[in-house]
Design an enzyme around this catalytic site. Sequence first.
Site, PDB file in Angstrom:
ATOM      1  N   SER A  20       4.117  51.714  29.867  1.00  0.00           N
ATOM      2  CA  SER A  20       3.948  51.380  31.283  1.00  0.00           C
ATOM      3  C   SER A  20       3.117  52.499  31.918  1.00  0.00           C
ATOM      4  CB  SER A  20       5.325  51.311  31.952  1.00  0.00           C
ATOM      5  OG  SER A  20       5.206  51.342  33.359  1.00  0.00           O
ATOM      6  N   TYR A  43      13.857  54.359  34.357  1.00  0.00           N
ATOM      7  CA  TYR A  43      12.863  53.495  33.685  1.00  0.00           C
ATOM      8  C   TYR A  43      11.696  54.357  33.197  1.00  0.00           C
ATOM      9  CZ  TYR A  43       9.295  49.787  33.195  1.00  0.00           C
ATOM     10  OH  TYR A  43       8.298  48.938  32.727  1.00  0.00           O
TER      11      TYR A  43
HETATM   12  P1  NAD Z   1      10.202  39.929  31.913  1.00  0.00           P
HETATM   13  O1  NAD Z   1      11.507  40.313  32.493  1.00  0.00           O
HETATM   14  O2  NAD Z   1       9.399  38.864  32.566  1.00  0.00           O
HETATM   15  O3  NAD Z   1      10.407  39.521  30.380  1.00  0.00           O
HETATM   16  C1  NAD Z   1      11.142  40.321  29.506  1.00  0.00           C
HETATM   17  C2  NAD Z   1      11.642  39.466  28.363  1.00  0.00           C
HETATM   18  O4  NAD Z   1      12.408  40.325  27.490  1.00  0.00           O
HETATM   19  C3  NAD Z   1      12.567  38.342  28.809  1.00  0.00           C
HETATM   20  O5  NAD Z   1      12.207  37.137  28.172  1.00  0.00           O
HETATM   21  C4  NAD Z   1      13.960  38.823  28.370  1.00  0.00           C
HETATM   22  O6  NAD Z   1      14.842  37.767  28.037  1.00  0.00           O
HETATM   23  C5  NAD Z   1      13.603  39.654  27.136  1.00  0.00           C
HETATM   24  N1  NAD Z   1      14.640  40.637  26.834  1.00  0.00           N
HETATM   25  C6  NAD Z   1      15.246  41.488  27.697  1.00  0.00           C
HETATM   26  N2  NAD Z   1      16.196  42.199  27.068  1.00  0.00           N
HETATM   27  C7  NAD Z   1      16.164  41.795  25.773  1.00  0.00           C
HETATM   28  C8  NAD Z   1      16.914  42.156  24.627  1.00  0.00           C
HETATM   29  N3  NAD Z   1      17.904  43.059  24.715  1.00  0.00           N
HETATM   30  N4  NAD Z   1      16.624  41.571  23.434  1.00  0.00           N
HETATM   31  C9  NAD Z   1      15.659  40.629  23.360  1.00  0.00           C
HETATM   32  N5  NAD Z   1      14.916  40.233  24.425  1.00  0.00           N
HETATM   33  C10 NAD Z   1      15.185  40.812  25.614  1.00  0.00           C
HETATM   34  O7  NAD Z   1       9.379  41.307  31.816  1.00  0.00           O
HETATM   35  P2  NAD Z   1       7.799  41.585  31.670  1.00  0.00           P
HETATM   36  O8  NAD Z   1       7.286  41.951  33.010  1.00  0.00           O
HETATM   37  O9  NAD Z   1       7.138  40.513  30.897  1.00  0.00           O
HETATM   38  O10 NAD Z   1       7.860  42.937  30.830  1.00  0.00           O
HETATM   39  C11 NAD Z   1       7.650  42.986  29.438  1.00  0.00           C
HETATM   40  C12 NAD Z   1       7.439  44.444  29.034  1.00  0.00           C
HETATM   41  O11 NAD Z   1       6.342  44.994  29.742  1.00  0.00           O
HETATM   42  C13 NAD Z   1       8.632  45.349  29.352  1.00  0.00           C
HETATM   43  O12 NAD Z   1       8.777  46.308  28.312  1.00  0.00           O
HETATM   44  C14 NAD Z   1       8.227  46.023  30.646  1.00  0.00           C
HETATM   45  O13 NAD Z   1       8.859  47.273  30.817  1.00  0.00           O
HETATM   46  C15 NAD Z   1       6.745  46.189  30.402  1.00  0.00           C
HETATM   47  N6  NAD Z   1       5.939  46.375  31.607  1.00  0.00           N
HETATM   48  C16 NAD Z   1       5.862  45.395  32.539  1.00  0.00           C
HETATM   49  C17 NAD Z   1       5.059  45.604  33.655  1.00  0.00           C
HETATM   50  C18 NAD Z   1       4.859  44.554  34.694  1.00  0.00           C
HETATM   51  O14 NAD Z   1       4.128  44.817  35.658  1.00  0.00           O
HETATM   52  N7  NAD Z   1       5.450  43.380  34.603  1.00  0.00           N
HETATM   53  C19 NAD Z   1       4.371  46.799  33.814  1.00  0.00           C
HETATM   54  C20 NAD Z   1       4.500  47.778  32.849  1.00  0.00           C
HETATM   55  C21 NAD Z   1       5.279  47.550  31.742  1.00  0.00           C
END
Ligand code: NAD
Length: 257
Positions: free
Chosen positions: A148, A161
């Site tokens: 991130s 986080y």
């Molecule tokens: P999201 O919440 O939309 O999706 C996350 C997915 O992970 C969900 O389908 C959830 O069911 C699954 N999940 C959560 N815990 C789990 C577990 N213990 N075992 C298996 N699956 C699990 O989130 P996102 O925004 O798509 O984020 C995905 C990744 O990207 C994360 O690591 C997040 O930290 C990172 N990220 C997101 C952003 C953003 O702007 N959205 C920015 C930087 C980093």
Amino acid sequence: MNETLQLFSLRGKRALITGSGRGIGLALARGLAGAGASVVINDRNEGKASDIAARLRDEGIDADFAVFDVTDREQVIPAIQRVETHIGAIDILVNNAGIQRRAPLEGFDERDWNDLLRVNLDGVFHVSQAVARHMLARGRGKIINIGSVQSELARPGIAPYAATKGAVRMLTKGMCAEWARHGIQANAIAPGYFETELNRALVDDPAFSEWLCQRTPAGRWGRVEELCGAAVFLASPAADFVNGQTLFVDGGLTSVV
Ligand code: NAD
């Protein structure tokens, strides 16, 4: 296909993407499939993983699914073994599953702290270890960890986080240190701000959106599809000598104050 394009082809490769039932993980599954990979969708919820895999198959993508909770080693190890035995070798692992919890640090709930560590950091350890054992035996493999901008920058309310995402960046370097000699490339993608459910509270907050659009040189939120190019590159032979790096896909956010 000419030689240069061939470098980016994932034809014949299989990618497991954790937490790919929605959001960034689902977009990356489609992106890797677009470059020719077969994909294995993972979520901790069986209905979600199987529905998404079925939807992708309807789109013409070679998709399977594996249900496990990345925090639970007792689920992860047999699930990875099942994929390797019954679906096929995992050539590409994307450690994407992640959660967010927001609160001032002085009042941060210990359970939330533990949940963050367990999903965002322990999960990467458990799944990578289980998959890398197979990759090491084959002498090749690509691991992409989703960090991130908080791998580099903190923000009030999300210190825990940020601690997990900083650790993911260092764990990526550790994987490189230990596994590069054995044909594994481990790199991270560090997304900026993308509109997903994880960020729902921020997306719905006009003051935050205004701040973000001013703070980000590109002047806008990211679109999840915009992460696919980085993932295809890092998963492909084009990145065979790229290792331990964190590629920021953030509209320039971490380059400016
Ligand atoms: P999201 O919440 O939309 O999706 C996350 C997915 O992970 C969900 O389908 C959830 O069911 C699954 N999940 C959560 N815990 C789990 C577990 N213990 N075992 C298996 N699956 C699990 O989130 P996102 O925004 O798509 O984020 C995905 C990744 O990207 C994360 O690591 C997040 O930290 C990172 N990220 C997101 C952003 C953003 O702007 N959205 C920015 C930087 C980093």
